[in-house]
Design a protein around this motif. Structure first.
Motif, PDB file in Angstrom:
ATOM      1  N   THR A 244     -24.797 -10.165  -0.361  1.00  0.00           N
ATOM      2  CA  THR A 244     -25.786 -11.226  -0.555  1.00  0.00           C
ATOM      3  C   THR A 244     -26.649 -11.020  -1.793  1.00  0.00           C
ATOM      4  OG1 THR A 244     -27.326 -10.082   0.944  1.00  0.00           O
ATOM      5  CG2 THR A 244     -25.910 -11.779   1.898  1.00  0.00           C
ATOM      6  N   ASP A 249     -24.896 -18.000  -7.696  1.00  0.00           N
ATOM      7  CA  ASP A 249     -24.461 -19.025  -6.741  1.00  0.00           C
ATOM      8  C   ASP A 249     -22.994 -19.402  -6.871  1.00  0.00           C
ATOM      9  OD1 ASP A 249     -27.035 -18.992  -5.907  1.00  0.00           O
ATOM     10  OD2 ASP A 249     -27.554 -21.022  -6.559  1.00  0.00           O
ATOM     11  N   ILE A 261     -27.810 -13.141   5.220  1.00  0.00           N
ATOM     12  CA  ILE A 261     -29.075 -13.492   4.579  1.00  0.00           C
ATOM     13  C   ILE A 261     -29.666 -12.245   3.929  1.00  0.00           C
ATOM     14  CG2 ILE A 261     -29.605 -15.421   6.117  1.00  0.00           C
ATOM     15  CD1 ILE A 261     -31.309 -13.523   7.788  1.00  0.00           C
ATOM     16  N   ARG A 262     -30.552 -12.466   2.981  1.00  0.00           N
ATOM     17  CA  ARG A 262     -31.204 -11.354   2.296  1.00  0.00           C
ATOM     18  C   ARG A 262     -32.482 -10.961   3.015  1.00  0.00           C
ATOM     19  NH1 ARG A 262     -30.697 -11.684  -4.158  1.00  0.00           N
ATOM     20  NH2 ARG A 262     -32.644 -10.553  -3.887  1.00  0.00           N
ATOM     21  N   GLY A 265     -35.827 -12.443   1.803  1.00  0.00           N
ATOM     22  CA  GLY A 265     -36.094 -13.853   2.019  1.00  0.00           C
ATOM     23  C   GLY A 265     -35.554 -14.780   0.956  1.00  0.00           C
ATOM     24  N   VAL A 266     -35.002 -14.227  -0.127  1.00  0.00           N
ATOM     25  CA  VAL A 266     -34.438 -15.057  -1.187  1.00  0.00           C
ATOM     26  C   VAL A 266     -33.205 -15.776  -0.654  1.00  0.00           C
ATOM     27  CG1 VAL A 266     -33.365 -15.062  -3.474  1.00  0.00           C
ATOM     28  CG2 VAL A 266     -35.317 -13.563  -3.007  1.00  0.00           C
ATOM     29  N   GLU A 267     -33.137 -17.075  -0.885  1.00  0.00           N
ATOM     30  CA  GLU A 267     -32.015 -17.843  -0.372  1.00  0.00           C
ATOM     31  C   GLU A 267     -30.718 -17.451  -1.057  1.00  0.00           C
ATOM     32  OE1 GLU A 267     -30.615 -22.532   0.149  1.00  0.00           O
ATOM     33  OE2 GLU A 267     -32.612 -22.029  -0.606  1.00  0.00           O
ATOM     34  N   VAL A 268     -29.667 -17.319  -0.264  1.00  0.00           N
ATOM     35  CA  VAL A 268     -28.350 -16.973  -0.796  1.00  0.00           C
ATOM     36  C   VAL A 268     -27.595 -18.269  -1.071  1.00  0.00           C
ATOM     37  CG1 VAL A 268     -26.182 -15.769  -0.375  1.00  0.00           C
ATOM     38  CG2 VAL A 268     -28.330 -14.823   0.523  1.00  0.00           C
ATOM     39  N   GLY A 269     -27.322 -18.536  -2.335  1.00  0.00           N
ATOM     40  CA  GLY A 269     -26.600 -19.740  -2.699  1.00  0.00           C
ATOM     41  C   GLY A 269     -25.098 -19.537  -2.611  1.00  0.00           C
ATOM     42  N   PRO A 293     -28.443 -18.522   9.726  1.00  0.00           N
ATOM     43  CA  PRO A 293     -29.286 -19.663   9.369  1.00  0.00           C
ATOM     44  C   PRO A 293     -28.770 -20.952   9.999  1.00  0.00           C
ATOM     45  CG  PRO A 293     -28.772 -18.334   7.434  1.00  0.00           C
ATOM     46  CD  PRO A 293     -27.900 -17.846   8.551  1.00  0.00           C
ATOM     47  N   ASP A 295     -28.091 -23.760   8.777  1.00  0.00           N
ATOM     48  CA  ASP A 295     -27.129 -24.578   8.030  1.00  0.00           C
ATOM     49  C   ASP A 295     -25.699 -24.043   8.121  1.00  0.00           C
ATOM     50  OD1 ASP A 295     -27.788 -22.333   6.543  1.00  0.00           O
ATOM     51  OD2 ASP A 295     -27.679 -23.350   4.606  1.00  0.00           O
ATOM     52  N   LYS A 312     -20.652 -23.149   4.446  1.00  0.00           N
ATOM     53  CA  LYS A 312     -21.400 -22.156   5.216  1.00  0.00           C
ATOM     54  C   LYS A 312     -20.779 -22.101   6.606  1.00  0.00           C
ATOM     55  CE  LYS A 312     -24.830 -21.484   2.162  1.00  0.00           C
ATOM     56  NZ  LYS A 312     -25.195 -20.177   1.572  1.00  0.00           N
TER      57      LYS A 312
END
Length: 384
Positions: A244, A249, A261-262, A265-269, A293, A295, A312
């Protein structure tokens, strides 16, 4: 008086911990010497599972017997640390360049288990002698023909997949996945990270997975002539954090037995496939719910291959344990080498990362028959 009682309890814990450390050291030493004395044959180690495993894999996966793949071991130099990092690689060479007979008999993976490294990582025990280790020759599990690729050029303009092992893992943990992906046209690179049980180089400040991956990317592009058509990364357990946090992206990710997930908290594209199991001793149901998550689309095992996979995607299995996802040859080496230690570890409530479960289940092949086709289909869909 309550303070004194608390102090006595604290002292008791320290004494208990010291006793535990001594017991663990003795267990490690006993395990290594017992196995070293009993298994001195230079033949491929723990190939006792190889015949049944390879037969099952041939029956459960797509037949790749007409395909030839190459295996090549690299040493990636990090001059600032004066370290050469071993990297296992698999790729599909140009058939016109293959002169060696198409046989798997001579190809082995040189694997090492260091009790010193295990003791150091688990309990900070840095005084175990380095000679307390064992060398293994692991047989490939693929049904494809496999040759050494030391004299073969890497193909260019192919999808490239990094493989990130977990804590106390090895660069061969996902070799069965790499073999299948290579037969499908991927170039697979599996570096040995500092948390590996092989102890090929010393741990040191600043030498981490990110540094190694950056250097490997640079080496791949400048020295090996590999111009990737796309990038992907597969991580197991701790390797999910590597997956991750590596790339941008445009990278496609597969996270096995760990969160997609990281932690920061940084979103994983990009595209991500998550594979977890309810029988994983390191995963509780509450943690599982927080790992995925909203999604992510939940896949069903009986229908997951019937339609295009969502960008996803997540599948929750029920049977595999934490290390069932790894190659059987690497698992068998670890379990059998350290089997004298398991009763001691269990008695002292030391986490054994499901090696006790795997000692009973030996279900790498069954797990691979579900997981490898899914990973292959997902990566082909989004990387080819």
């Amino acid at each position: 008086m309550p303070h004194q009682g608390s102090q006595k309890e604290s002292i008791s814990r320290i004494v208990t911990r010291k006793g535990f450390m001594h017991s663990l050291v003795l267990a490690f030493l006993a395990a290594s010497f017992v196995v070293a004395d009993a298994a001195s044959s230079p033949r491929p180690a723990f190939a006792f599972m190889a015949d049944t495993q390879q037969t099952d894999i041939k029956n459960s996966q797509q037949d790749s017997s007409s395909t030839t793949i190459a295996y090549r071991e690299l040493k990636v130099n990090l001059p600032q640390f004066n370290v050469d990092v071993p990297v296992a690689t698999w790729f599909k060479p140009d058939d016109k360049l293959i002169d060696a007979p198409k046989t798997n008999d001579s190809v082995v993976y040189s694997h090492r288990i260091s009790v010193k490294r295990i003791g150091s990582l688990l309990a900070g025990m840095n005084f175990i002698p380095e000679f307390v280790s064992k060398e293994f020759e692991l047989s490939p599990t693929t049904s494809a023909s496999i040759v050494y690729g030391n004299d073969l050029p890497y193909p260019s303009d192919r999808p490239v997949v990094f493989l990130a092992h977990g804590f106390l893992g090895s660069r061969f943990d996902l070799s069965h996945v790499a073999e299948e992906l290579a037969s499908q046209g991927f170039v697979c690179l599996s570096p040995e990270y500092p948390e590996s049980l092989a102890s090929s180089y010393a741990k040191m400040e600043g030498l981490d997975r990110g540094v190694i991956n950056d250097r490997l990317l640079d080496t791949m592009q400048t020295d090996l002539g590999i111009k990737a058509s796309s990038y992907g990364i597969i991580g197991h357990s701790l390797g999910c954090g590597t997956a991750t946090s590596t790339g941008d992206d445009s990278w496609t990710r597969v996270c096995i037995a760990g969160p997609p997930i990281r932690r920061d908290g940084v979103e994983v594209g990009g595209n991500t496939l998550s594979i977890v199991s309810l029988n994983d001793g390191l995963v509780t149901m509450s943690r599982l719910e927080s790992m995925l998550p909203s999604d992510f689309v939940r896949l069903q095992e009986n229908t997951m291959m019937n339609a295009p996979l969502p960008k996803k995607s997540a599948i929750i299995l029920t049977e595999p344990n934490h290390i069932s996802f790894l190659a059987g040859n690497a698992n068998d080496a670890m379990v059998n080498f350290l089997s004298p230690l398991l009763p001691v570890a269990q008695a002292l409530s030391i986490p054994v990362l499901d090696f006790d479960k795997y000692q009973e289940s030996r279900d790498s092949v069954q797990t691979a028959s579900v997981v490898i086709p899914l990973i292959t289909a997902y990566l082909k869909q989004y990387m080819m």
